[in-house]
Scaffold this motif. Structure first.
Motif, PDB file in Angstrom:
ATOM      1  N   ALA A 136       0.715  -1.315  -0.077  1.00 20.94           N
ATOM      2  CA  ALA A 136      -0.075   0.126  -0.017  1.00 20.94           C
ATOM      3  C   ALA A 136       0.825   1.226  -0.054  1.00 20.94           C
ATOM      4  O   ALA A 136       1.835   1.249   0.791  1.00 20.94           O
ATOM      5  N   ILE A 137       0.377   2.114  -0.923  1.00 19.77           N
ATOM      6  CA  ILE A 137       1.031   3.453  -1.002  1.00 19.77           C
ATOM      7  C   ILE A 137       0.328   4.592  -0.990  1.00 19.77           C
ATOM      8  O   ILE A 137      -0.749   4.572  -1.500  1.00 19.77           O
ATOM      9  N   THR A 138       0.471   5.435   0.232  1.00 21.88           N
ATOM     10  CA  THR A 138      -0.533   6.940   0.094  1.00 21.88           C
ATOM     11  C   THR A 138       0.280   8.036  -0.330  1.00 21.88           C
ATOM     12  O   THR A 138       1.486   8.110   0.216  1.00 21.88           O
ATOM     13  N   THR A 139      -0.284   8.622  -1.124  1.00 23.20           N
ATOM     14  CA  THR A 139       0.286  10.022  -1.793  1.00 23.20           C
ATOM     15  C   THR A 139      -0.671  11.272  -1.077  1.00 23.20           C
ATOM     16  O   THR A 139      -0.855  12.444  -1.704  1.00 23.20           O
ATOM     17  N   GLY A 140      -1.534  10.861   0.021  1.00 18.23           N
ATOM     18  CA  GLY A 140      -2.312  11.934   0.451  1.00 18.23           C
ATOM     19  C   GLY A 140      -3.739  11.317   0.577  1.00 18.23           C
ATOM     20  O   GLY A 140      -4.600  11.889   1.457  1.00 18.23           O
ATOM     21  N   GLY A 141      -3.901  10.139   0.330  1.00 19.96           N
ATOM     22  CA  GLY A 141      -5.313   9.396   0.438  1.00 19.96           C
ATOM     23  C   GLY A 141      -5.176   8.547   1.931  1.00 19.96           C
ATOM     24  O   GLY A 141      -4.132   8.461   2.353  1.00 19.96           O
ATOM     25  N   ASN A 142      -6.264   7.782   1.838  1.00 20.23           N
ATOM     26  CA  ASN A 142      -6.311   6.996   3.218  1.00 20.23           C
ATOM     27  C   ASN A 142      -6.652   5.580   2.752  1.00 20.23           C
ATOM     28  O   ASN A 142      -7.211   5.174   1.690  1.00 20.23           O
ATOM     29  N   ILE A 143      -5.753   4.759   3.319  1.00 21.66           N
ATOM     30  CA  ILE A 143      -5.786   3.243   2.987  1.00 21.66           C
ATOM     31  C   ILE A 143      -6.212   2.536   4.427  1.00 21.66           C
ATOM     32  O   ILE A 143      -5.525   2.441   5.336  1.00 21.66           O
ATOM     33  N   TRP A 144      -7.312   1.500   4.362  1.00 17.46           N
ATOM     34  CA  TRP A 144      -7.462   0.625   5.237  1.00 17.46           C
ATOM     35  C   TRP A 144      -7.086  -0.846   4.710  1.00 17.46           C
ATOM     36  O   TRP A 144      -7.640  -1.244   3.946  1.00 17.46           O
ATOM     37  N   ALA A 145      -5.944  -1.393   4.988  1.00 15.69           N
ATOM     38  CA  ALA A 145      -5.705  -2.821   4.596  1.00 15.69           C
ATOM     39  C   ALA A 145      -5.882  -3.923   5.588  1.00 15.69           C
ATOM     40  O   ALA A 145      -5.180  -4.164   6.691  1.00 15.69           O
ATOM     41  N   ARG A 146      -7.101  -4.413   5.193  1.00 17.68           N
ATOM     42  CA  ARG A 146      -7.583  -5.438   6.270  1.00 17.68           C
ATOM     43  C   ARG A 146      -7.185  -7.211   5.772  1.00 17.68           C
ATOM     44  O   ARG A 146      -6.809  -7.281   4.613  1.00 17.68           O
ATOM     45  N   GLY A 147      -7.146  -7.824   6.874  1.00 19.58           N
ATOM     46  CA  GLY A 147      -6.905  -9.166   6.771  1.00 19.58           C
ATOM     47  C   GLY A 147      -7.426 -10.181   7.912  1.00 19.58           C
ATOM     48  O   GLY A 147      -7.335  -9.731   8.945  1.00 19.58           O
ATOM     49  N   HIS A 148      -8.218 -11.115   7.405  1.00 18.84           N
ATOM     50  CA  HIS A 148      -8.729 -11.916   8.562  1.00 18.84           C
ATOM     51  C   HIS A 148      -8.527 -13.547   8.131  1.00 18.84           C
ATOM     52  O   HIS A 148      -9.298 -13.704   7.284  1.00 18.84           O
ATOM     53  N   ILE A 149      -7.950 -14.040   9.072  1.00 20.39           N
ATOM     54  CA  ILE A 149      -7.982 -15.539   8.666  1.00 20.39           C
ATOM     55  C   ILE A 149      -8.337 -16.297   9.885  1.00 20.39           C
ATOM     56  O   ILE A 149      -7.807 -16.071  11.149  1.00 20.39           O
ATOM     57  N   ILE A 150      -9.308 -17.377   9.632  1.00 20.53           N
ATOM     58  CA  ILE A 150      -9.841 -18.071  10.629  1.00 20.53           C
ATOM     59  C   ILE A 150      -9.498 -19.596  10.630  1.00 20.53           C
ATOM     60  O   ILE A 150      -9.892 -20.315   9.338  1.00 20.53           O
ATOM     61  N   HIS A 188      -1.223 -17.003   6.683  1.00 19.18           N
ATOM     62  CA  HIS A 188      -0.264 -15.673   6.917  1.00 19.18           C
ATOM     63  C   HIS A 188      -0.805 -14.334   6.330  1.00 19.18           C
ATOM     64  O   HIS A 188      -1.316 -14.345   5.266  1.00 19.18           O
ATOM     65  N   LEU A 189      -0.620 -13.464   7.053  1.00 19.20           N
ATOM     66  CA  LEU A 189      -1.128 -12.228   6.662  1.00 19.20           C
ATOM     67  C   LEU A 189       0.252 -11.263   6.697  1.00 19.20           C
ATOM     68  O   LEU A 189       1.071 -11.190   7.562  1.00 19.20           O
ATOM     69  N   GLU A 190       0.134 -10.130   5.785  1.00 20.50           N
ATOM     70  CA  GLU A 190       1.518  -9.368   5.629  1.00 20.50           C
ATOM     71  C   GLU A 190       0.905  -8.117   5.001  1.00 20.50           C
ATOM     72  O   GLU A 190       0.291  -8.244   3.861  1.00 20.50           O
ATOM     73  N   CYS A 191       1.290  -7.037   5.277  1.00 18.20           N
ATOM     74  CA  CYS A 191       0.799  -5.633   4.974  1.00 18.20           C
ATOM     75  C   CYS A 191       2.207  -4.893   4.974  1.00 18.20           C
ATOM     76  O   CYS A 191       2.605  -4.542   5.994  1.00 18.20           O
ATOM     77  N   GLU A 192       2.438  -4.346   3.808  1.00 11.02           N
ATOM     78  CA  GLU A 192       3.732  -3.297   3.864  1.00 11.02           C
ATOM     79  C   GLU A 192       3.168  -1.827   3.358  1.00 11.02           C
ATOM     80  O   GLU A 192       2.436  -2.047   2.376  1.00 11.02           O
ATOM     81  N   GLY A 193       3.512  -0.890   3.907  1.00 11.49           N
ATOM     82  CA  GLY A 193       2.781   0.445   3.607  1.00 11.49           C
ATOM     83  C   GLY A 193       4.062   1.566   3.238  1.00 11.49           C
ATOM     84  O   GLY A 193       4.742   1.616   4.194  1.00 11.49           O
ATOM     85  N   LEU A 194       3.999   2.404   2.456  1.00  9.44           N
ATOM     86  CA  LEU A 194       4.677   3.487   2.318  1.00  9.44           C
ATOM     87  C   LEU A 194       3.941   4.881   2.413  1.00  9.44           C
ATOM     88  O   LEU A 194       2.826   4.839   1.417  1.00  9.44           O
ATOM     89  N   ILE A 195       4.358   5.578   3.102  1.00 10.16           N
ATOM     90  CA  ILE A 195       3.705   7.136   3.025  1.00 10.16           C
ATOM     91  C   ILE A 195       4.450   8.065   2.520  1.00 10.16           C
ATOM     92  O   ILE A 195       5.531   8.577   2.999  1.00 10.16           O
ATOM     93  N   LEU A 196       4.371   8.487   1.182  1.00 10.00           N
ATOM     94  CA  LEU A 196       5.125   9.257   0.413  1.00 10.00           C
ATOM     95  C   LEU A 196       4.764  10.697   0.688  1.00 10.00           C
ATOM     96  O   LEU A 196       5.923  11.614   0.534  1.00 10.00           O
ATOM     97  N   LYS A 197       3.644  11.066   0.963  1.00 14.84           N
ATOM     98  CA  LYS A 197       3.351  12.394   1.244  1.00 14.84           C
ATOM     99  C   LYS A 197       2.330  12.620   2.623  1.00 14.84           C
ATOM    100  O   LYS A 197       1.552  11.814   2.812  1.00 14.84           O
ATOM    101  N   GLU A 198       2.236  13.785   3.049  1.00 15.59           N
ATOM    102  CA  GLU A 198       1.351  14.002   4.234  1.00 15.59           C
ATOM    103  C   GLU A 198      -0.161  13.938   3.677  1.00 15.59           C
ATOM    104  O   GLU A 198      -0.466  14.384   2.553  1.00 15.59           O
ATOM    105  N   GLY A 199      -0.908  13.976   4.619  1.00 19.66           N
ATOM    106  CA  GLY A 199      -2.392  14.166   4.449  1.00 19.66           C
ATOM    107  C   GLY A 199      -3.415  12.817   4.316  1.00 19.66           C
ATOM    108  O   GLY A 199      -4.344  13.008   4.393  1.00 19.66           O
ATOM    109  N   GLY A 200      -2.672  11.852   4.300  1.00 19.46           N
ATOM    110  CA  GLY A 200      -3.281  10.555   4.276  1.00 19.46           C
ATOM    111  C   GLY A 200      -2.744   9.508   5.356  1.00 19.46           C
ATOM    112  O   GLY A 200      -1.892   9.845   6.184  1.00 19.46           O
ATOM    113  N   PHE A 201      -3.430   8.179   5.388  1.00 23.69           N
ATOM    114  CA  PHE A 201      -2.919   7.383   6.363  1.00 23.69           C
ATOM    115  C   PHE A 201      -3.041   5.999   5.750  1.00 23.69           C
ATOM    116  O   PHE A 201      -3.777   5.860   4.790  1.00 23.69           O
TER     117      PHE A 201
END
Length: 408
Positions: free
Chosen positions: A293-307, A316-329
Motif C-alpha cells: 500500500a502507498i499513500t500520496t495523500g489518501g487513506n487506506i485500510w488494509a484488512r485481513g482476517h484468517i480463521i 499468513h497475513l502481511e502488509c507493507e505500506g509507504l507514506i510518500l506525502k502527508e495528508g493521508g494514512f
C-alpha cells in the motif's frame, strides 16, 4: 414459495441495511436506467482513447492472446465471445434461462441480505454480468478477459457475476474495471460468486482504473473444494473517491489453497478500504493475504482476517505500506482467529516513510534523490506472484509501470 421468491423477500428486507464497513452511499442519487448500448462484434471500433483506457485495465480490444472476452458498458452487455472449446461465457441473465441448475449457485457464495448493495443488485439489477464456466478437465490455453466499463455520468452500474471452474479444470482471467474520460461521478455495485471445484484452479486478476468521484462497492464470495486453488490479484493505482471491498473465501475442502495479493495507491481524496477474509475449514488448507500500500495523500485500510477452523491448516497475513506525502494514512488491520488447536497462523506489518538511509545509499552511487525514490518505489511494487501465468504477470507489470510513472 420458490427459491427466487425467498431471495427477493430477503433482498426487500435489506434495502436499507448499511454495510458494516465503508462510507454509506445514497443510491437514490444515481441514475438506475442509463441509456442502452448496441452490441459490438469487434471492440476495435471503440475510439482510440477508449481503447487506451481498456489497455490501462489489462484488456486488449483486439482480443489478442485471449481465450475469450466479455464487455459490459454501463448496464448493457456489448460483447461476449469465446475461442476455446470447453469454455462458456454468457451474461448471467441468459445463463439463468439456459441452465436451470444455476439456481443452485445463485446467491449461495454471497448472501443477498448482506447489505443494501447486495439487495440493490437483486432488486434493481437486470441479472447482468458475466457467467463463465470451464468444463471438467479443461485448462485455458490463454487467459480470458472481461471489462466492466462506465461511459455515462452519474449512473449506478450493477453486475452479478458467477464463475464455475469444474473438477480438474483451470481458468486464468483478467478483469478490468474502468470509466470513460467523460465520466465524473458514478457508482459501481458488483456481486461476484466464484466456485472452484475439486482439484481445479482459478487465477483471478482484477485491475481497477476508476475516476476521482467514483464510489465502488464489490461484494465477493468464493468457495473452494478439495485440492482447489484460488489466486486473487488486485491492483488499484488510480484515483477513486470511495472503495470498500472485503471478499470472503471458504476453503471447504482438504488441502485447498487461497492467496490474495493487493497493490494499492491512494492519491489525495481517495479512500480505499480493502482486504480479504479466509475461512480455513478443510484439513490442511492454506491461506495467504499480502498487500502493498502507498499513500500520496489518501487513506487506506488494509484488512485481513484468517480463521483457522480445522487441523493442520496454515495462514499468513502481511502488509507493507509507504507514506510518500502527508495528508493521508495507512491502517493495517490484521486479524487471526484460531479455533482448532492444530493451526499455524502468523502476521507481520510495517508502515512508514522511505528510510533516509536508503535514499542516501543510492545517492552515493550517483542517483539523484528523485531517481533514488523512484527506484525504491519500483522495487516495492515489483511483486512476483506464485502460480500466476506469465501472460497475466506481464499484463500486471505493464499496468503497474504505467501507473507508477504517473504517480511519481
Amino acid at each position: 414459495m420458490t427459491d427466487f421468491d425467498e431471495i427477493k423477500k430477503k433482498a426487500i428486507s435489506s434495502k436499507s441495511k448499511k454495510a458494516s464497513l465503508g462510507k454509506d452511499l445514497d443510491l437514490d442519487k444515481y441514475s438506475m436506467n442509463p441509456s442502452p448500448h448496441s452490441y459490438y462484434d469487434d471492440l476495435t471500433v471503440f475510439s482510440k482513447e477508449e481503447q487506451k483506457t481498456l489497455r490501462m485495465s489489462g484488456v486488449e480490444p483486439d482480443a489478442h492472446n485471449r481465450a475469450g472476452t466479455f464487455v459490459m458498458m454501463d448496464n448493457s452487455v456489448v460483447h461476449s465471445s469465446v475461442s476455446q472449446d470447453g469454455i462458456e461465457i454468457l451474461n448471467t441473465g441468459n445463463a439463468l434461462k439456459k441452465h436451470s441448475w444455476l439456481k443452485d449457485y445463485w446467491w449461495k457464495a454471497v448472501a443477498v441480505d448482506t447489505d443494501k448493495y447486495t439487495a440493490y443488485t437483486e432488486l434493481e439489477g437486470k441479472h447482468l454480468g458475466y457467467f463463465i464456466r470451464v468444463l471438467p478437465g479443461i485448462k485455458t490455453i490463454q487467459p480470458l478477459q472481461s471489462c466492466l466499463y462506465m461511459s455515462q455520468d452519474n449512473i449506478a452500474q450493477n453486475v452479478h457475476n458467477i464463475i464455475i471452474v469444474e473438477e480438474g479444470a483451470q481458468l486464468d482471467i483478467i478483469t478490468g474495471c474502468s470509466v470513460s474520460h467523460r465520466v465524473q461521478r458514478g457508482a459501481h455495485i458488483g456481486v461476484s460468486e466464484f466456485y472452484v471445484k475439486r482439484n481445479a484452479k482459478l487465477s483471478f486478476t482484477m485491475i481497477h482504473n476508476w475516476a476521482p468521484e467514483i464510489a465502488v462497492r464489490p461484494r465477493t464470495g468464493i468457495n473452494v473444494e478439495d485440492g482447489g486453488i484460488f489466486l486473487n490479484n488486485y491492483v488499484s493505482m488510480q484515483p477513486v473517491r470511495s472503495l470498500q471491498a472485503y471478499p470472503t473465501t471458504k476453503l471447504c475442502g482438504r488441502n485447498a489453497t487461497a492467496r490474495f495479493h493487493s497493490i494499492l495507491l491512494a492519491p489525495p481524496h481517495s479512500e480505499l478500504d480493502t482486504g480479504a477474509r479466509v475461512y480455513l475449514l478443510g484439513q490442511g488448507s492454506r491461506a495467504e493475504i499480502i498487500s502493498r500500500a502507498i499513500t500520496t495523500g489518501g487513506n487506506i485500510w488494509a484488512r485481513g482476517h484468517i480463521i483457522g477452523n480445522a487441523p493442520g491448516v496454515k495462514g499468513h497475513l502481511e502488509c507493507e505500506g509507504l507514506i510518500l506525502k502527508e495528508g493521508g494514512f495507512i491502517r493495517a488491520v490484521p486479524e487471526l482467529e484460531g479455533v482448532n488447536p492444530d493451526v499455524e497462523l502468523s502476521h507481520e506489518a510495517a508502515v512508514g516513510k522511505i528510510a533516509k538511509e536508503s535514499i542516501m545509499y543510492l545517492q552515493a552511487r550517483g542517483l539523484t534523490e528523485e531517481e533514488a525514490t523512484t527506484t525504491i518505489v519500483s522495487g516495492f511494487l515489483d511483486v512476483k506472484i506464485e502460480g500466476l501465468p506469465s501472460e497475466l504477470q506481464s499484463e500486471l507489470d505493464k499496468v503497474i509501470a504505467a501507473s507508477r510513472e504517473s504517480m511519481l
